[in-house]
Design a protein around this motif. Sequence first.
Motif, PDB file in Angstrom:
ATOM      1  N   CYS A  35    -161.688  18.914  93.586  1.00 24.98           N
ATOM      2  CA  CYS A  35    -162.263  19.925  94.469  1.00 24.98           C
ATOM      3  C   CYS A  35    -161.201  20.977  94.778  1.00 24.98           C
ATOM      4  O   CYS A  35    -160.054  20.643  95.070  1.00 24.98           O
ATOM      5  N   SER A  36    -161.612  22.241  94.714  1.00 21.55           N
ATOM      6  CA  SER A  36    -160.726  23.353  95.039  1.00 21.55           C
ATOM      7  C   SER A  36    -161.520  24.331  95.888  1.00 21.55           C
ATOM      8  O   SER A  36    -162.752  24.326  95.870  1.00 21.55           O
ATOM      9  N   ARG A  37    -160.797  25.184  96.628  1.00 23.47           N
ATOM     10  CA  ARG A  37    -161.519  26.244  97.338  1.00 23.47           C
ATOM     11  C   ARG A  37    -162.105  27.218  96.326  1.00 23.47           C
ATOM     12  O   ARG A  37    -162.992  27.993  96.625  1.00 23.47           O
ATOM     13  N   ASP A  38    -161.587  27.159  95.101  1.00 23.86           N
ATOM     14  CA  ASP A  38    -162.003  28.080  94.051  1.00 23.86           C
ATOM     15  C   ASP A  38    -162.639  27.251  92.923  1.00 23.86           C
ATOM     16  O   ASP A  38    -161.948  26.475  92.247  1.00 23.86           O
ATOM     17  N   ALA A  39    -163.957  27.415  92.734  1.00 23.49           N
ATOM     18  CA  ALA A  39    -164.671  26.586  91.760  1.00 23.49           C
ATOM     19  C   ALA A  39    -164.074  26.724  90.361  1.00 23.49           C
ATOM     20  O   ALA A  39    -164.015  25.743  89.598  1.00 23.49           O
ATOM     21  N   ALA A  40    -163.602  27.924  90.022  1.00 23.07           N
ATOM     22  CA  ALA A  40    -163.046  28.136  88.680  1.00 23.07           C
ATOM     23  C   ALA A  40    -161.760  27.330  88.509  1.00 23.07           C
ATOM     24  O   ALA A  40    -161.502  26.757  87.437  1.00 23.07           O
ATOM     25  N   ALA A  42    -161.094  24.534  90.063  1.00 22.65           N
ATOM     26  CA  ALA A  42    -161.520  23.130  89.929  1.00 22.65           C
ATOM     27  C   ALA A  42    -161.979  22.856  88.500  1.00 22.65           C
ATOM     28  O   ALA A  42    -161.631  21.818  87.914  1.00 22.65           O
ATOM     29  N   ALA A  43    -162.730  23.800  87.920  1.00 23.13           N
ATOM     30  CA  ALA A  43    -163.259  23.605  86.564  1.00 23.13           C
ATOM     31  C   ALA A  43    -162.110  23.512  85.558  1.00 23.13           C
ATOM     32  O   ALA A  43    -162.119  22.644  84.666  1.00 23.13           O
ATOM     33  N   SER A  44    -161.101  24.370  85.736  1.00 25.17           N
ATOM     34  CA  SER A  44    -160.000  24.355  84.775  1.00 25.17           C
ATOM     35  C   SER A  44    -159.169  23.067  84.927  1.00 25.17           C
ATOM     36  O   SER A  44    -158.755  22.455  83.944  1.00 25.17           O
ATOM     37  N   PHE A  45    -158.952  22.608  86.179  1.00 23.77           N
ATOM     38  CA  PHE A  45    -158.221  21.353  86.431  1.00 23.77           C
ATOM     39  C   PHE A  45    -159.009  20.179  85.827  1.00 23.77           C
ATOM     40  O   PHE A  45    -158.435  19.290  85.190  1.00 23.77           O
ATOM     41  N   ALA A  46    -160.329  20.206  86.027  1.00 23.08           N
ATOM     42  CA  ALA A  46    -161.182  19.118  85.518  1.00 23.08           C
ATOM     43  C   ALA A  46    -161.095  19.042  83.996  1.00 23.08           C
ATOM     44  O   ALA A  46    -161.007  17.951  83.422  1.00 23.08           O
ATOM     45  N   GLN A  47    -161.081  20.203  83.382  1.00 24.17           N
ATOM     46  CA  GLN A  47    -161.010  20.219  81.914  1.00 24.17           C
ATOM     47  C   GLN A  47    -159.656  19.675  81.445  1.00 24.17           C
ATOM     48  O   GLN A  47    -159.591  18.864  80.527  1.00 24.17           O
ATOM     49  N   GLN A  48    -158.589  20.111  82.137  1.00 21.47           N
ATOM     50  CA  GLN A  48    -157.236  19.686  81.739  1.00 21.47           C
ATOM     51  C   GLN A  48    -157.066  18.172  81.807  1.00 21.47           C
ATOM     52  O   GLN A  48    -156.399  17.581  80.961  1.00 21.47           O
ATOM     53  N   TYR A  49    -157.681  17.535  82.830  1.00 17.07           N
ATOM     54  CA  TYR A  49    -157.460  16.096  83.036  1.00 17.07           C
ATOM     55  C   TYR A  49    -158.693  15.249  82.719  1.00 17.07           C
ATOM     56  O   TYR A  49    -158.750  14.074  83.079  1.00 17.07           O
ATOM     57  N   ASP A  50    -159.685  15.879  82.085  1.00 12.03           N
ATOM     58  CA  ASP A  50    -160.877  15.144  81.659  1.00 12.03           C
ATOM     59  C   ASP A  50    -161.575  14.469  82.855  1.00 12.03           C
ATOM     60  O   ASP A  50    -161.835  13.263  82.854  1.00 12.03           O
ATOM     61  N   ILE A  51    -161.823  15.259  83.887  1.00 12.02           N
ATOM     62  CA  ILE A  51    -162.459  14.757  85.114  1.00 12.02           C
ATOM     63  C   ILE A  51    -163.923  15.225  85.115  1.00 12.02           C
ATOM     64  O   ILE A  51    -164.189  16.417  84.932  1.00 12.02           O
ATOM     65  N   ALA A  54    -166.394  18.859  88.837  1.00 10.89           N
ATOM     66  CA  ALA A  54    -165.543  19.914  89.399  1.00 10.89           C
ATOM     67  C   ALA A  54    -166.331  20.560  90.525  1.00 10.89           C
ATOM     68  O   ALA A  54    -167.481  20.959  90.330  1.00 10.89           O
ATOM     69  N   SER A  55    -165.712  20.646  91.702  1.00  6.11           N
ATOM     70  CA  SER A  55    -166.450  21.156  92.864  1.00  6.11           C
ATOM     71  C   SER A  55    -165.667  22.244  93.587  1.00  6.11           C
ATOM     72  O   SER A  55    -164.442  22.189  93.680  1.00  6.11           O
ATOM     73  N   GLY A  56    -166.412  23.207  94.121  1.00  7.56           N
ATOM     74  CA  GLY A  56    -165.794  24.236  94.953  1.00  7.56           C
ATOM     75  C   GLY A  56    -166.213  24.053  96.402  1.00  7.56           C
ATOM     76  O   GLY A  56    -166.001  24.940  97.231  1.00  7.56           O
ATOM     77  N   ASP A  57    -166.801  22.889  96.713  1.00 11.44           N
ATOM     78  CA  ASP A  57    -167.362  22.667  98.054  1.00 11.44           C
ATOM     79  C   ASP A  57    -166.929  21.279  98.549  1.00 11.44           C
ATOM     80  O   ASP A  57    -167.465  20.248  98.108  1.00 11.44           O
ATOM     81  N   PHE A  58    -165.967  21.257  99.461  1.00 13.94           N
ATOM     82  CA  PHE A  58    -165.396  19.981  99.913  1.00 13.94           C
ATOM     83  C   PHE A  58    -166.439  19.106 100.607  1.00 13.94           C
ATOM     84  O   PHE A  58    -166.486  17.891 100.399  1.00 13.94           O
ATOM     85  N   ASP A  59    -167.289  19.710 101.454  1.00 16.79           N
ATOM     86  CA  ASP A  59    -168.278  18.891 102.173  1.00 16.79           C
ATOM     87  C   ASP A  59    -169.303  18.292 101.209  1.00 16.79           C
ATOM     88  O   ASP A  59    -169.764  17.163 101.408  1.00 16.79           O
ATOM     89  N   ALA A  60    -169.630  19.042 100.143  1.00 14.44           N
ATOM     90  CA  ALA A  60    -170.553  18.499  99.133  1.00 14.44           C
ATOM     91  C   ALA A  60    -169.889  17.311  98.438  1.00 14.44           C
ATOM     92  O   ALA A  60    -170.538  16.291  98.170  1.00 14.44           O
TER      93      ALA A  60
END
Length: 334
Positions: A35-40, A42-51, A54-60
């Motif tokens: 999760c990041s404040r910035d969805a993009a 989060a998406a790039s981190f998720a791709q790098q570590y195969d997660i 990827a979320s831009g919304d902490f409460d979600a």
Amino acid sequence: MSTTVRWGVVGTGGIAHRAVGDLQLCENAEVVAVCSRDAASAASFAQQYDIPIASGDFDALCASDDVDGVYIGIPHGVHFDYAARALRAGKHVICEKPLTMTSAEAEELQRLSRENSAFILEGMWMKFTPAFHKLRELLAEGAIGEPALVQAGAGYPVPVDGPRRFWVAELGGGALCDLGVYTIALAHSVLGDPDEVVVRGTARTDGVDLQEAYTLRYASGALAQLVNSITTFVPPAGWLGGSKGCIVLDEPLFAPRSFRLVTGTPPARPTTTEFTFEQEGAGYVPMFRAAGEAILAGRLETEVHPMSDTIAVLRIMERVRDALMAEGELVPAP
Ligand SMILES: NC(=O)c1ccc[n+]([C@@H]2O[C@H](COP(=O)([O-])OP(=O)(O)OC[C@H]3O[C@@H](n4cnc5c(N)ncnc54)[C@H](OP(=O)(O)O)[C@@H]3O)[C@@H](O)[C@H]2O)c1
């Protein structure tokens, strides 16, 4: 019965990059979200570590049934808010050090952990390392006699245009929060709660402490002498002395790969025994593994670093900061 805890990593900065690989090395952990404040981001981190998520919304993220717990790797000043939101949602929490800015906030997180039956741990990885485990064993055996002196330091000059968390008061800026938390945790582990705190050093008028040398004095007569700085190099090392010998901790204090036990009373020649340790991953694996074991066993805290220790260390940090602001040299905040 589940054998793994499904973690969401919060934040995509320096420590998140270092910690995620270690979470992935743990046999009882699965990294299912970032999760990041910035969805993009989060998406790039998720791709790098195969997660997978990827979320831009902490409460979600906290509301998701796919996540059991969160690892919070964001600046200190926002730890309390994020950890409290996760605990209220019933998610387990490992949060970077220092857990909160005040001991009262940590007490509130402990209350929320109990109220919501959710696990809580400050990321004090130092105490979970094999070196620290051996250190505790040696102290319990009386290898150095009764410990009476601790000396430790950690510091380095942080560029003023470096990470904001060092320089912004609201984000927990200063040497104490970033580095003092380790040296104080070491002294607290060995000597407990001090009776007296004496401090000399320099802080900005907004509360960002630049450097401090301080002595903690204990009822037994024991002393801890500690130094932290964000303007000067201080070797991240330390030693513990007792009536029968001393233990010299090699750098880095946070995760030593070796230390020396020196024993023998003059005129006998001292005997030095060197202990060396393997590091798993970047050094956080034992802490993450211990958190998973506690959660899977239904415990709310770890035995190695319970919330009572986190709170006690934060109280000492408060005393050091108060004394520094009252008696230290104050320089104007820019
Ligand atoms: N255990 C260790 O060895 C170790 C080492 C270094 C740091 N730390 C601890 O880890 C924490 C983070 O340190 P860091 O060096 O990774 O810091 P950082 O790089 O300055 O920030 C980490 C991430 O936090 C998020 N963030 C920044 N400001 C925020 C705000 N106001 N609200 C919410 N999120 C914010 C950002 O992620 P997004 O942009 O993705 O939201 C940023 O990339 C600190 O508490 C520090 O003490 C521990």
